[in-house]
Design an enzyme around this catalytic site. Sequence first.
Site, PDB file in Angstrom:
ATOM      1  N   ALA A 149      40.799  45.882  33.446  1.00 42.87           N
ATOM      2  CA  ALA A 149      42.550  46.101  33.417  1.00 42.87           C
ATOM      3  C   ALA A 149      43.121  45.211  34.737  1.00 42.87           C
ATOM      4  O   ALA A 149      44.242  45.088  34.056  1.00 42.87           O
ATOM      5  CB  ALA A 149      42.677  46.603  31.941  1.00 42.87           C
ATOM      6  N   LYS A 208      47.120  40.968  31.831  1.00 44.64           N
ATOM      7  CA  LYS A 208      46.663  40.998  30.343  1.00 44.64           C
ATOM      8  C   LYS A 208      46.782  41.524  30.135  1.00 44.64           C
ATOM      9  O   LYS A 208      47.151  41.268  28.504  1.00 44.64           O
ATOM     10  CB  LYS A 208      45.137  40.013  31.112  1.00 44.64           C
ATOM     11  CG  LYS A 208      45.134  38.724  31.828  1.00 44.64           C
ATOM     12  CD  LYS A 208      43.857  38.991  32.571  1.00 44.64           C
ATOM     13  CE  LYS A 208      43.383  37.507  33.253  1.00 44.64           C
ATOM     14  NZ  LYS A 208      43.974  37.934  34.158  1.00 44.64           N
ATOM     15  N   GLU A 262      39.664  50.431  33.810  1.00 43.20           N
ATOM     16  CA  GLU A 262      40.026  50.021  35.155  1.00 43.20           C
ATOM     17  C   GLU A 262      39.239  50.979  35.846  1.00 43.20           C
ATOM     18  O   GLU A 262      39.885  52.487  36.006  1.00 43.20           O
ATOM     19  CB  GLU A 262      41.144  49.834  36.062  1.00 43.20           C
ATOM     20  CG  GLU A 262      41.576  49.340  37.325  1.00 43.20           C
ATOM     21  CD  GLU A 262      40.862  48.593  37.464  1.00 43.20           C
ATOM     22  OE1 GLU A 262      39.929  48.580  38.169  1.00 43.20           O
ATOM     23  OE2 GLU A 262      40.879  47.492  36.949  1.00 43.20           O
ATOM     24  N   ARG A 306      43.571  51.538  41.370  1.00 41.59           N
ATOM     25  CA  ARG A 306      43.884  50.239  40.771  1.00 41.59           C
ATOM     26  C   ARG A 306      44.678  51.024  39.138  1.00 41.59           C
ATOM     27  O   ARG A 306      45.221  50.081  38.469  1.00 41.59           O
ATOM     28  CB  ARG A 306      42.894  49.336  41.192  1.00 41.59           C
ATOM     29  CG  ARG A 306      43.265  48.384  41.862  1.00 41.59           C
ATOM     30  CD  ARG A 306      41.715  47.801  41.891  1.00 41.59           C
ATOM     31  NE  ARG A 306      41.676  46.915  41.034  1.00 41.59           N
ATOM     32  CZ  ARG A 306      41.834  45.840  40.915  1.00 41.59           C
ATOM     33  NH1 ARG A 306      43.061  44.774  42.140  1.00 41.59           N
ATOM     34  NH2 ARG A 306      42.043  44.630  39.721  1.00 41.59           N
ATOM     35  N   ASP A 330      37.866  40.342  32.007  1.00 42.65           N
ATOM     36  CA  ASP A 330      38.480  39.308  33.402  1.00 42.65           C
ATOM     37  C   ASP A 330      37.835  39.764  34.759  1.00 42.65           C
ATOM     38  O   ASP A 330      38.832  41.212  35.062  1.00 42.65           O
ATOM     39  CB  ASP A 330      39.963  39.057  33.495  1.00 42.65           C
ATOM     40  CG  ASP A 330      40.257  38.426  34.166  1.00 42.65           C
ATOM     41  OD1 ASP A 330      40.221  36.765  34.695  1.00 42.65           O
ATOM     42  OD2 ASP A 330      41.399  38.873  34.848  1.00 42.65           O
ATOM     43  N   CYS A 369      38.303  34.363  37.820  1.00 35.98           N
ATOM     44  CA  CYS A 369      40.142  33.178  38.482  1.00 35.98           C
ATOM     45  C   CYS A 369      38.724  33.052  40.055  1.00 35.98           C
ATOM     46  O   CYS A 369      39.396  33.106  40.795  1.00 35.98           O
ATOM     47  CB  CYS A 369      41.058  34.427  39.391  1.00 35.98           C
ATOM     48  SG  CYS A 369      40.509  35.962  40.301  1.00 35.98           S
TER      49      CYS A 369
END
Length: 313
Positions: A105, A110, A128, A133, A173, A226
């Site tokens: 996350a 998001k 996470e 982070r 993600d 990404c």
Amino acid sequence: MNLPVKFIEKYQQLLGEEATAFLTSLQSGKVQKGFRLNPLKPNFKQVRTDLSRPLNYVATGYLGAITGRSLEHQTGYLYSQEPSAMYVAEAAAVQPGEYILDLCAAPGGKSTQLAGKLQGQGLLVANEIDAKRARVLAENLERTGATNVQILNEQPAKLIKKFKGFFDKVLVDAPCSGEGMFRKDPAAITYWSVDYPRECANRQREILKSAWQLLKPGGQLIYSTCTFAPEEDEQIAAWLLAEYPTLKLLPLKKYSGMDNGRPEFADGRAELTRAVRLFPHHFQGEGHFIAKFQDTQPQPGRRLKRAKKRSNQ
């Protein structure tokens, strides 16, 4: 920007005549900025920031740069987010009341978007694995004002003990080779090597094995990266379909500038066109790949309901 020679050669081979425009868009160094409004805030559209460039694929999204030092950002009315990244949570089509897991996350773009869509109903678990982070994730979610969020700092496999088969939707993600970050963060180029996408794909498969177990029967899995690397995009989507026969790939709506997934980058499976590719030479964003899967197993709750009805007859 000096792109690695092996990277250039790879995409010249993959994209053919299209490669020149793609590589030029990366080398231009022109980063597209964007931001979102937070629908959890009262009168959330009454901000001083310029809202003259709305995005047609995200109701709360806009083109433009904002500063993290602004009062509107600090109070959670605005969130700076790259435009192509916004489409991941949008593709999830979250409904109030659902149980959602954002498995990877941080930093929270998001997750904050998902929280807004839940409107205080249901549950969002934002996980996470990296502790530093995870703290950033917590700070960003705190500013949204969401009250139905649980933030975790766990390895995906450890979540299975408590949450097996629990979530309506799981968003992954995934940590990736970050080719879509080259313009935004040129330092990402220094991590890239010809073998790096393959190494990332191995890690992504392990994460997805956990994600599958956390998804309830009949739920949806949203996978994104990404990066432009087929090893991490279409080839992972094809692996999921082969590994879990009850999954089917759902078609995602394509807006102007959005490309289909490319079957030729994987096993030729035609349904890979249902995924979305966001290339910087076609789309106002840095780059993303998004695939949405539906599990077709019967939902236990529905089976029990039918069984109970028959027993009363």
